[in-house]
Design a protein around this motif. Structure first.
Motif, short mmCIF file in Angstrom:
data_model
loop_
_atom_site.label_atom_id
_atom_site.label_comp_id
_atom_site.label_asym_id
_atom_site.label_seq_id
_atom_site.Cartn_x
_atom_site.Cartn_y
_atom_site.Cartn_z
N ARG A 1 74.37 24.67 74.94
CA ARG A 1 74.12 25.24 76.26
C ARG A 1 73.89 24.10 77.23
NH1 ARG A 1 69.78 30.22 75.51
NH2 ARG A 1 71.00 31.47 74.03
N TYR A 2 74.23 24.32 78.50
CA TYR A 2 73.97 23.27 79.48
C TYR A 2 73.56 23.87 80.81
CZ TYR A 2 78.59 24.10 81.64
OH TYR A 2 79.66 24.66 82.28
N ARG A 3 73.08 23.00 81.71
CA ARG A 3 72.61 23.38 83.04
C ARG A 3 72.98 22.28 84.01
NH1 ARG A 3 67.46 20.38 83.44
NH2 ARG A 3 67.09 19.48 81.37
N PRO A 4 72.98 22.58 85.32
CA PRO A 4 73.27 21.53 86.30
C PRO A 4 72.25 20.40 86.22
CG PRO A 4 73.38 23.71 87.31
CD PRO A 4 72.80 23.90 85.95
N GLU A 5 72.69 19.22 86.55
CA GLU A 5 71.79 18.07 86.51
C GLU A 5 70.60 18.29 87.45
OE1 GLU A 5 72.01 13.17 86.83
OE2 GLU A 5 73.68 14.42 87.52
N GLY A 6 69.40 18.08 86.94
CA GLY A 6 68.20 18.23 87.73
C GLY A 6 67.65 19.65 87.79
N ALA A 7 68.38 20.63 87.24
CA ALA A 7 67.91 22.02 87.28
C ALA A 7 66.68 22.19 86.42
CB ALA A 7 69.02 22.97 86.81
N GLN B 1 74.46 15.16 80.11
CA GLN B 1 74.05 14.92 78.73
C GLN B 1 75.04 15.47 77.72
OE1 GLN B 1 70.12 16.73 78.99
NE2 GLN B 1 69.13 14.72 79.03
N LEU B 2 75.98 16.27 78.17
CA LEU B 2 77.03 16.74 77.26
C LEU B 2 77.85 15.57 76.73
CD1 LEU B 2 78.33 19.90 79.20
CD2 LEU B 2 76.86 19.87 77.16
N ARG B 3 77.77 14.43 77.41
CA ARG B 3 78.54 13.24 77.00
C ARG B 3 77.66 12.22 76.27
NH1 ARG B 3 83.48 13.11 79.79
NH2 ARG B 3 84.02 15.28 80.25
N LEU C 1 85.44 11.35 73.16
CA LEU C 1 85.65 12.78 73.38
C LEU C 1 87.13 13.12 73.21
CD1 LEU C 1 84.42 15.51 74.27
CD2 LEU C 1 84.97 14.86 76.64
N VAL C 2 87.41 14.06 72.33
CA VAL C 2 88.79 14.51 72.09
C VAL C 2 89.10 15.72 72.96
CG1 VAL C 2 90.39 15.43 70.36
CG2 VAL C 2 88.74 13.65 69.72
N HIS C 3 88.16 16.66 73.02
CA HIS C 3 88.39 17.88 73.79
C HIS C 3 87.05 18.52 74.14
CE1 HIS C 3 90.33 21.58 75.15
NE2 HIS C 3 89.47 22.25 74.43
N GLU C 4 86.98 19.12 75.33
CA GLU C 4 85.77 19.81 75.75
C GLU C 4 86.16 21.13 76.41
OE1 GLU C 4 81.76 18.30 77.81
OE2 GLU C 4 83.45 18.35 79.21
N ILE D 1 75.46 32.58 80.44
CA ILE D 1 74.87 31.28 80.11
C ILE D 1 75.99 30.25 79.93
CG2 ILE D 1 73.44 30.04 78.47
CD1 ILE D 1 72.17 32.73 77.76
N PRO D 2 75.94 29.14 80.69
CA PRO D 2 76.95 28.08 80.53
C PRO D 2 76.87 27.46 79.13
CG PRO D 2 75.75 27.80 82.59
CD PRO D 2 75.00 28.82 81.79
N ASN D 3 78.01 27.35 78.49
CA ASN D 3 78.11 26.77 77.16
C ASN D 3 79.23 25.74 77.13
OD1 ASN D 3 76.72 28.37 74.52
ND2 ASN D 3 76.59 29.41 76.47
N ALA D 4 79.13 24.85 76.18
CA ALA D 4 80.18 23.86 75.97
C ALA D 4 80.48 23.75 74.48
CB ALA D 4 79.75 22.50 76.51
N PHE D 5 81.76 23.61 74.17
CA PHE D 5 82.19 23.33 72.80
C PHE D 5 83.04 22.08 72.88
CE2 PHE D 5 85.37 23.78 69.35
CZ PHE D 5 84.50 23.78 68.27
N SER D 6 82.61 21.03 72.19
CA SER D 6 83.31 19.75 72.31
C SER D 6 83.66 19.19 70.94
CB SER D 6 82.47 18.73 73.10
OG SER D 6 81.18 18.60 72.54
#
Length: 234
Positions: A178-184, A197-199, A208-211, A223-228
């Motif tokens: 899960r992620y959020r905007p920087e500073g949120a 921080q996703l990086r 990083l190959v794919h995000e 809810i914002p999510n990332a799969f990397s």
């Protein structure tokens, strides 16, 4: 699970949320307190996944999609970090990986073995911060799902380093977060990562190959999510 079963599970998890949250109330969220929280959730569940808020009883959709394109060969090794009830670990094994699934909770591991009695997965009770020495740099594929934000942000660097240490040179790391905007502002747990921080694995020897950034609906919220997908440099 079919749609009705999934809806029933989500409704029971929502109804039991207060009971689960009460285990975490008035906590300083230290490492030992977070460890005890997860152990206690599984102990109190007594075999009811409706008492485990993160239990899906199915492999994560993005992981399933990835595995359809990246089959194992019956030799490549994989580990599922904090495997819980075993669904992601089972998906790795079904895709042809020689799979280990580990979790801090002995109760969760017994539960996973009971759900999948004929499984080829080696289920182990283990602490991410005190892993067997032979696991260091040992796995071709490491799957990490929501562990990073389940621990206090003060432990993020240590948690990421522990996960990264499981991957062999040239191996692959898959990260659900899960992620959020920087500073949120956040009032965890959980503590979604700030978007930059996703990086964080870039600083741990990975490329990083794919995000894939997407939203998941949970309890009426998107809810914002990332799969990397990451590759460890040789």
């Amino acid at each position: 699970m079919n749609g009705d079963e999934n809806r029933d599970l989500r409704e029971r998890q929502a109804a039991n949320r207060e009971k689960v949250d009460s285990l975490d109330r008035d906590s300083a969220h230290t490492q030992s307190e977070r460890h005890e929280f997860f152990k206690e959730v599984y102990r109190r569940a007594e075999g009811d996944p409706g008492m485990v808020p993160w239990a899906d009883l199915a492999a994560k959709a993005k992981l399933h999609e990835w595995l359809l394109r990246h089959k194992g060969d019956g030799v490549a090794t994989a580990v599922d970090v904090a495997c819980g009830l075993g669904d992601n670990a089972e998906a790795l094994a079904e895709a042809g990986y020689v799979t280990t699934g580990f979790d801090l909770s002995e109760q969760a591991i017994r539960w996973a073995r009971k759900r999948f009695p004929d499984s080829p997965v080696e289920y182990r009770t283990a602490d991410l911060f005190e892993l067997p020495p032979e696991w260091k740099g040992a796995f071709d594929l490491v799957n990490e799902c929501y562990t990073l934000q389940s621990l206090h942000p003060s432990m993020l660097d240590r948690t990421a380093a522990a996960v990264a240490g499981l991957v062999r040179p040239g191996g692959t790391l898959l990260v659900y977060a899960r992620y959020r905007p920087e500073g949120a502002h956040i009032d965890g747990p959980p503590w979604p990562l700030e978007e930059p921080q996703l990086r964080l694995f870039e600083g741990l020897g990975f490329e990083l190959v794919h995000e894939d950034l997407f939203h998941l609906s949970r309890h009426g919220r998107k809810i914002p999510n990332a799969f990397s997908e990451w590759r460890k440099r040789v």
